[in-house]
Design a protein around this motif. Sequence first.
Motif, PDB file in Angstrom:
ATOM      1  N   GLY A  48       4.756   8.152  -3.020  1.00  0.00           N
ATOM      2  CA  GLY A  48       3.515   8.451  -2.313  1.00  0.00           C
ATOM      3  C   GLY A  48       3.139   7.272  -1.425  1.00  0.00           C
ATOM      4  O   GLY A  48       3.983   6.512  -0.973  1.00  0.00           O
ATOM      5  N   GLY A  49       1.853   7.121  -1.187  1.00  0.00           N
ATOM      6  CA  GLY A  49       1.374   6.046  -0.308  1.00  0.00           C
ATOM      7  C   GLY A  49       1.428   6.482   1.143  1.00  0.00           C
ATOM      8  O   GLY A  49       1.935   7.565   1.480  1.00  0.00           O
ATOM      9  N   ARG A  50       0.933   5.612   2.030  1.00  0.00           N
ATOM     10  CA  ARG A  50       0.899   5.941   3.459  1.00  0.00           C
ATOM     11  C   ARG A  50       2.238   5.662   4.148  1.00  0.00           C
ATOM     12  O   ARG A  50       2.627   6.326   5.102  1.00  0.00           O
ATOM     13  CB  ARG A  50      -0.185   5.100   4.174  1.00  0.00           C
ATOM     14  CG  ARG A  50      -1.622   5.391   3.755  1.00  0.00           C
ATOM     15  CD  ARG A  50      -2.000   6.844   3.792  1.00  0.00           C
ATOM     16  NE  ARG A  50      -1.745   7.482   5.091  1.00  0.00           N
ATOM     17  CZ  ARG A  50      -1.592   8.795   5.264  1.00  0.00           C
ATOM     18  NH1 ARG A  50      -1.641   9.603   4.232  1.00  0.00           N
ATOM     19  NH2 ARG A  50      -1.379   9.284   6.463  1.00  0.00           N
ATOM     20  N   THR A  51       2.923   4.622   3.697  1.00  0.00           N
ATOM     21  CA  THR A  51       4.104   4.128   4.411  1.00  0.00           C
ATOM     22  C   THR A  51       5.168   5.201   4.704  1.00  0.00           C
ATOM     23  O   THR A  51       5.691   5.245   5.817  1.00  0.00           O
ATOM     24  CB  THR A  51       4.731   2.953   3.638  1.00  0.00           C
ATOM     25  OG1 THR A  51       3.695   2.042   3.303  1.00  0.00           O
ATOM     26  CG2 THR A  51       5.793   2.244   4.441  1.00  0.00           C
ATOM     27  N   ASP A  77       6.509   8.652  -8.532  1.00  0.00           N
ATOM     28  CA  ASP A  77       5.277   8.473  -9.303  1.00  0.00           C
ATOM     29  C   ASP A  77       4.213   9.443  -8.824  1.00  0.00           C
ATOM     30  O   ASP A  77       4.346  10.036  -7.745  1.00  0.00           O
ATOM     31  CB  ASP A  77       4.776   7.024  -9.216  1.00  0.00           C
ATOM     32  CG  ASP A  77       4.265   6.664  -7.823  1.00  0.00           C
ATOM     33  OD1 ASP A  77       4.879   7.104  -6.838  1.00  0.00           O
ATOM     34  OD2 ASP A  77       3.249   5.951  -7.737  1.00  0.00           O
ATOM     35  N   ARG A  79      -0.231  10.456  -9.346  1.00  0.00           N
ATOM     36  CA  ARG A  79      -1.542  10.267  -9.978  1.00  0.00           C
ATOM     37  C   ARG A  79      -1.831  11.490 -10.851  1.00  0.00           C
ATOM     38  O   ARG A  79      -1.424  12.601 -10.487  1.00  0.00           O
ATOM     39  CB  ARG A  79      -2.609  10.111  -8.899  1.00  0.00           C
ATOM     40  CG  ARG A  79      -2.457   8.797  -8.160  1.00  0.00           C
ATOM     41  CD  ARG A  79      -3.130   8.831  -6.808  1.00  0.00           C
ATOM     42  NE  ARG A  79      -2.929   7.553  -6.113  1.00  0.00           N
ATOM     43  CZ  ARG A  79      -1.835   7.218  -5.433  1.00  0.00           C
ATOM     44  NH1 ARG A  79      -0.833   8.080  -5.328  1.00  0.00           N
ATOM     45  NH2 ARG A  79      -1.737   6.039  -4.859  1.00  0.00           N
ATOM     46  N   ASN A  89       0.158  12.837  -4.817  1.00  0.00           N
ATOM     47  CA  ASN A  89       1.390  12.596  -4.057  1.00  0.00           C
ATOM     48  C   ASN A  89       2.120  13.912  -3.779  1.00  0.00           C
ATOM     49  O   ASN A  89       2.790  14.059  -2.760  1.00  0.00           O
ATOM     50  CB  ASN A  89       2.313  11.633  -4.815  1.00  0.00           C
ATOM     51  CG  ASN A  89       1.831  10.200  -4.726  1.00  0.00           C
ATOM     52  OD1 ASN A  89       0.982   9.884  -3.891  1.00  0.00           O
ATOM     53  ND2 ASN A  89       2.354   9.332  -5.582  1.00  0.00           N
ATOM     54  N   GLY A 149       7.927   2.543  -2.045  1.00  0.00           N
ATOM     55  CA  GLY A 149       7.092   1.680  -1.217  1.00  0.00           C
ATOM     56  C   GLY A 149       6.783   0.432  -2.033  1.00  0.00           C
ATOM     57  O   GLY A 149       7.310   0.247  -3.132  1.00  0.00           O
ATOM     58  N   MET A 150       5.932  -0.394  -1.518  1.00  0.00           N
ATOM     59  CA  MET A 150       5.544  -1.593  -2.267  1.00  0.00           C
ATOM     60  C   MET A 150       4.093  -1.924  -1.954  1.00  0.00           C
ATOM     61  O   MET A 150       3.675  -1.917  -0.787  1.00  0.00           O
ATOM     62  CB  MET A 150       6.445  -2.761  -1.879  1.00  0.00           C
ATOM     63  CG  MET A 150       6.115  -4.025  -2.652  1.00  0.00           C
ATOM     64  SD  MET A 150       7.298  -5.347  -2.348  1.00  0.00           S
ATOM     65  CE  MET A 150       6.795  -5.873  -0.729  1.00  0.00           C
ATOM     66  N   HIS A 155       3.612  -4.156  -6.675  1.00  0.00           N
ATOM     67  CA  HIS A 155       3.944  -2.964  -7.481  1.00  0.00           C
ATOM     68  C   HIS A 155       4.824  -2.037  -6.659  1.00  0.00           C
ATOM     69  O   HIS A 155       4.804  -2.076  -5.411  1.00  0.00           O
ATOM     70  CB  HIS A 155       2.682  -2.258  -7.989  1.00  0.00           C
ATOM     71  CG  HIS A 155       1.999  -1.374  -6.996  1.00  0.00           C
ATOM     72  ND1 HIS A 155       0.897  -1.757  -6.270  1.00  0.00           N
ATOM     73  CD2 HIS A 155       2.252  -0.091  -6.615  1.00  0.00           C
ATOM     74  CE1 HIS A 155       0.501  -0.771  -5.497  1.00  0.00           C
ATOM     75  NE2 HIS A 155       1.311   0.251  -5.663  1.00  0.00           N
ATOM     76  N   ALA A 157       6.506   2.212  -6.998  1.00  0.00           N
ATOM     77  CA  ALA A 157       6.179   3.456  -7.716  1.00  0.00           C
ATOM     78  C   ALA A 157       4.811   3.205  -8.374  1.00  0.00           C
ATOM     79  O   ALA A 157       3.919   2.658  -7.726  1.00  0.00           O
ATOM     80  CB  ALA A 157       7.281   3.821  -8.701  1.00  0.00           C
ATOM     81  N   LYS A 208       1.666  -6.279   4.586  1.00  0.00           N
ATOM     82  CA  LYS A 208       2.721  -6.497   3.579  1.00  0.00           C
ATOM     83  C   LYS A 208       3.492  -7.795   3.833  1.00  0.00           C
ATOM     84  O   LYS A 208       4.423  -8.122   3.104  1.00  0.00           O
ATOM     85  CB  LYS A 208       3.701  -5.308   3.597  1.00  0.00           C
ATOM     86  CG  LYS A 208       3.078  -3.951   3.331  1.00  0.00           C
ATOM     87  CD  LYS A 208       2.786  -3.731   1.863  1.00  0.00           C
ATOM     88  CE  LYS A 208       1.934  -2.497   1.608  1.00  0.00           C
ATOM     89  NZ  LYS A 208       2.594  -1.235   1.837  1.00  0.00           N
TER      90      LYS A 208
END
Length: 264
Positions: A48-51, A77, A79, A89, A149-150, A155, A157, A208
């Motif tokens: 997930g995430g924006r990246t 991963d 939520r 995600n 991502g990171m 962190h 995942a 980042k």
Amino acid sequence: MNLSLQDNKKFLIFENSHILTKFLLKEFLEIGERAIKIGGIFNIALSGGRTPVEFYCRLSSVENSDLWRKTHIFWADERFVPFSSEDSNFRMIKSSLLDYIPIPKGNIHPVPTDEENVDIAAEEYKNNLMRHFVYQGGRLPRFDFILLGMGEDGHTASLFPEDPNIDNPHLVTLSVSLAHLKHARVSMTLALINNASYVGILILGAGKAEIARKIMDDRFSCPAAKVNPSHGRLIYFFDREAAAALSNREREYLQDGTISCRII
Ligand code: 6PG
């Protein structure tokens, strides 16, 4: 990180996310084609995430129905929220990718966030994984492609620095409940991630740059720095902004990687 001795690791810097995404798409298609040729199936895990959104949008234009018919998608991963939640995600990947590709419903394997609690969801997700990969002989599942991502704290995942369980070699999935997180989460473990054939870590944007610099230092430990597939390849994908704080020596080495940009 001893760069010269890590043959299975590559560090690639791209001028911008557009060029990076184009390169990653090519990698994805080659890996998929190879996996299907060898085993008739392409098993992937997405984050997930924006990246990664730009990559998913680009991927959504791939109309190769044979590829999608043989691709199985898992989540690195998730939520512990309903699929309809803005923080899901599953929802993000559905709206940027799944809604546009001819993939059979049975090939989509989200984290079951409709379970009673996050521990049961993690356990059930593990059972789903083991069932799907049963043809690998009941061993730890081996993904063909994992995209991570990171976070700025290192962190990846939903493996966070303060979680003592991320290193547990016996766990396939993890339920994560930490005070600073808005939602409990389910994550693949390092053991599972490090068993993959290919792991890509996407690191984009100026935010980042500092953590990117830190993870290149052997003395710095964080979950993302522990990603190290034992029998697979690991590629760090940076854009120019995220790579801005890397030291000259690292940058010099990394210039190697930028050769890949010229291929495009
Ligand atoms: C998630 C993740 C997580 C993410 C990083 C980076 O669901 O949030 O899988 O590990 O990759 O937090 O997030 P951004 O891409 O939004 O910076």
